[in-house]
Write an enzyme that holds these catalytic residues in place. Structure first.
Site, PDB file in Angstrom:
ATOM      1  N   LYS A 116      -9.757  -2.782 -51.634  1.00 35.85           N
ATOM      2  CA  LYS A 116      -9.477  -1.373 -51.953  1.00 35.85           C
ATOM      3  C   LYS A 116      -8.817  -1.231 -53.318  1.00 35.85           C
ATOM      4  CE  LYS A 116      -9.979   0.995 -47.678  1.00 35.85           C
ATOM      5  NZ  LYS A 116      -9.520   1.955 -46.697  1.00 35.85           N
ATOM      6  N   LYS A 198     -20.370  -5.341 -46.200  1.00 34.81           N
ATOM      7  CA  LYS A 198     -20.381  -4.630 -44.912  1.00 34.81           C
ATOM      8  C   LYS A 198     -20.790  -3.174 -45.127  1.00 34.81           C
ATOM      9  CE  LYS A 198     -15.734  -2.785 -44.592  1.00 34.81           C
ATOM     10  NZ  LYS A 198     -14.554  -2.465 -43.871  1.00 34.81           N
ATOM     11  N   LYS A 201     -18.154   3.417 -45.227  1.00 30.24           N
ATOM     12  CA  LYS A 201     -18.253   4.845 -45.523  1.00 30.24           C
ATOM     13  C   LYS A 201     -17.933   5.127 -46.984  1.00 30.24           C
ATOM     14  CE  LYS A 201     -14.742   5.358 -42.440  1.00 30.24           C
ATOM     15  NZ  LYS A 201     -14.019   5.988 -41.383  1.00 30.24           N
TER      16      LYS A 201
HETATM   17  P1  TYM Z   1     -11.750   1.730 -39.971  1.00 33.00           P
HETATM   18  O1  TYM Z   1     -11.537   3.193 -39.870  1.00 33.00           O
HETATM   19  O2  TYM Z   1     -12.097   1.153 -41.298  1.00 33.00           O
HETATM   20  O3  TYM Z   1     -12.868   1.268 -38.955  1.00 33.00           O
HETATM   21  C1  TYM Z   1     -12.826   1.612 -37.578  1.00 33.00           C
HETATM   22  C2  TYM Z   1     -13.448   0.489 -36.762  1.00 33.00           C
HETATM   23  O4  TYM Z   1     -14.793   0.271 -37.184  1.00 33.00           O
HETATM   24  C3  TYM Z   1     -14.988  -1.119 -37.469  1.00 33.00           C
HETATM   25  N1  TYM Z   1     -15.979  -1.255 -38.564  1.00 33.00           N
HETATM   26  C4  TYM Z   1     -17.068  -2.012 -38.480  1.00 33.00           C
HETATM   27  N2  TYM Z   1     -17.546  -2.805 -37.509  1.00 33.00           N
HETATM   28  C5  TYM Z   1     -18.716  -3.447 -37.754  1.00 33.00           C
HETATM   29  N3  TYM Z   1     -19.417  -3.339 -38.906  1.00 33.00           N
HETATM   30  C6  TYM Z   1     -18.971  -2.556 -39.911  1.00 33.00           C
HETATM   31  N4  TYM Z   1     -19.677  -2.450 -41.033  1.00 33.00           N
HETATM   32  C7  TYM Z   1     -17.741  -1.854 -39.724  1.00 33.00           C
HETATM   33  N5  TYM Z   1     -17.028  -0.993 -40.498  1.00 33.00           N
HETATM   34  C8  TYM Z   1     -15.943  -0.644 -39.764  1.00 33.00           C
HETATM   35  C9  TYM Z   1     -13.621  -1.621 -37.904  1.00 33.00           C
HETATM   36  O5  TYM Z   1     -13.509  -3.005 -37.753  1.00 33.00           O
HETATM   37  C10 TYM Z   1     -12.717  -0.850 -36.964  1.00 33.00           C
HETATM   38  O6  TYM Z   1     -12.608  -1.497 -35.722  1.00 33.00           O
HETATM   39  N6  TYM Z   1      -7.151  -0.213 -40.115  1.00 33.00           N
HETATM   40  C11 TYM Z   1      -8.147   0.346 -39.223  1.00 33.00           C
HETATM   41  C12 TYM Z   1      -7.632   1.532 -38.414  1.00 33.00           C
HETATM   42  C13 TYM Z   1      -6.394   1.222 -37.670  1.00 33.00           C
HETATM   43  C14 TYM Z   1      -6.303   0.429 -36.489  1.00 33.00           C
HETATM   44  C15 TYM Z   1      -4.928   0.442 -36.133  1.00 33.00           C
HETATM   45  C16 TYM Z   1      -7.245  -0.259 -35.720  1.00 33.00           C
HETATM   46  C17 TYM Z   1      -5.155   1.646 -37.997  1.00 33.00           C
HETATM   47  N7  TYM Z   1      -4.252   1.189 -37.066  1.00 33.00           N
HETATM   48  C18 TYM Z   1      -4.472  -0.249 -34.996  1.00 33.00           C
HETATM   49  C19 TYM Z   1      -6.791  -0.955 -34.585  1.00 33.00           C
HETATM   50  C20 TYM Z   1      -5.427  -0.935 -34.251  1.00 33.00           C
HETATM   51  C21 TYM Z   1      -9.329   0.835 -40.068  1.00 33.00           C
HETATM   52  O7  TYM Z   1      -9.173   1.172 -41.210  1.00 33.00           O
HETATM   53  O8  TYM Z   1     -10.486   0.960 -39.375  1.00 33.00           O
END
Ligand code: TYM
Length: 332
Positions: A116, A198, A201
């Site tokens: 990032k 990967k 968004k």
């Molecule tokens: P975020 O919003 O980036 O993504 C949400 C979930 O989607 C999964 N993910 C993917 N899985 C497979 N292939 C992909 N291309 C892909 N892109 C995203 C992510 O692994 C995630 O599970 N930091 C976290 C949000 C968060 C969180 C937490 C999660 C904040 N606090 C506590 C678990 C527990 C995040 O930015 O996810």
């Protein structure tokens, strides 16, 4: 909550669109886990501001993401599904405390921070750096057993475990040590334009990413353009990352194994395969899209649901926060 069942906790940032990667890597698995576990899910809107957000968009996107996750099958009667900023004091207070038990070196090693920082060199803020401490706070407040996420979040969950073990080592048993829970299939859906990355968004090329709300013709068009290779034969192989990705997506939606997919397309070219993947994905997303639009038309109901559940989350998390504050000697 059923005390015999294990507790599952996970969340997603509500910034912008929700992608097929989010759906297959996380949301679809959360939906399946709801009968067998005590499930707590949330929208990480406080995390979203590590990247500059338009305030109106963030608020609107949070409401839309709430409706979309319900449409995907998160059931507010089975699971606690809340919004971070509404339970926020406990999250931000524990995050500050955990900041003081996390090393600079540990945070410097986080790949998401490195990625990032590269994407937004004009805004490498302290929140981006300490983001994993907020994530650790989110998790540890609810004393969960399992954290189901895609592969990209594994490093953050491992850091959470280290912070919790460190804290428990100093002050005695306080936090349950959670396990990452990553299913092999769908855990890392790749970009359709560059499968070495990967699906994300924040990708500037909109053909790289399918969103849950893309119309059928857009989905089919994006899959038709997906980067593959010149061999025109559908089979799983390390040097065919584009085809592997499409096979994974197809498998996640049809339940077919890779050998079965290879057989189905053994005498067909990439054109037919890409069309089949596109149609399958679009048809599977259609009922979610229909439900989403219906839910979004009743904002009052959505607000009622998330206000009530966020208050419950606040009450649960206050319990852990109070214990932590007592242990470290913060006046309460
Ligand atoms: P975020 O919003 O980036 O993504 C949400 C979930 O989607 C999964 N993910 C993917 N899985 C497979 N292939 C992909 N291309 C892909 N892109 C995203 C992510 O692994 C995630 O599970 N930091 C976290 C949000 C968060 C969180 C937490 C999660 C904040 N606090 C506590 C678990 C527990 C995040 O930015 O996810």
């Amino acid at each position: 909550m059923n005390s015999k069942k294990k507790t599952v906790f996970s969340g997603i940032q509500p910034s912008g669109v929700i992608t097929l990667g989010n759906y297959l890597g996380a949301i679809k698995n959360w939906v399946k886990m709801q009968d067998d576990y005590n499930c707590i899910f949330f929208l990480a809107n406080m995390h979203a501001i590590t990247v500059r957000q338009d305030p109106k968009n963030l608020e609107e996107n949070t409401l839309k993401a709430y409706a979309l996750l319900l449409a995907c099958g998160i059931n507010s009667e089975k699971s606690l599904f809340f919004i971070q900023s509404l339970a926020g004091e406990t999250h931000s207070q524990l995050a500050w405390i955990l900041n003081c038990y996390t090393q600079f070196g540990e945070l410097s090693r986080m790949t998401q921070f490195k990625d990032k920082s590269q994407q937004h060199p004009e805004n490498i803020n302290a929140g981006l750096f300490t983001y994993p401490c907020l994530m650790a706070a989110d998790i540890l407040l609810y004393q969960p057993d399992l954290i189901p996420t895609g592969k990209d979040q594994k490093q953050h969950v491992e850091l959470t475990r280290n912070i919790a073990e460190r804290f428990n080592g100093i002050y005695g048993e306080t936090f349950k040590i959670p396990e990452p829970f990553i299913l092999s299939e769908g855990a890392s859906i790749r970009s359709l334009v560059d499968p070495s990355k990967k699906m994300s968004k924040s990708d500037k090329n909109e053909n790289a990413c399918i969103t849950i709300l893309d119309p059928k013709d857009t989905i089919i068009k994006k899959f038709k353009r997906a980067v593959t290779d010149s061999e025109a034969k559908v089979y799983l192989s390390d040097d065919k990352p584009g085809i592997n990705n499409l096979m994974t997506i197809y498998s996640c939606f049809t339940g077919m194994g890779f050998a079965q997919i290879e057989k189905e397309f053994s005498d067909k070219g990439y054109g037919a395969f890409k069309l089949a993947v596109g149609e399958t994905v679009a048809d599977a997303l259609q009922p979610i899209q229909d439900k989403y639009h219906k839910l979004l038309s009743d904002e009052t109901f959505l607000k009622f649901l998330y206000t009530e559940s966020s208050q419950k989350a606040k009450d649960i998390s206050q319990f852990t926060l109070d214990e932590v504050k007592r242990k470290i000697g913060l006046c309460m």
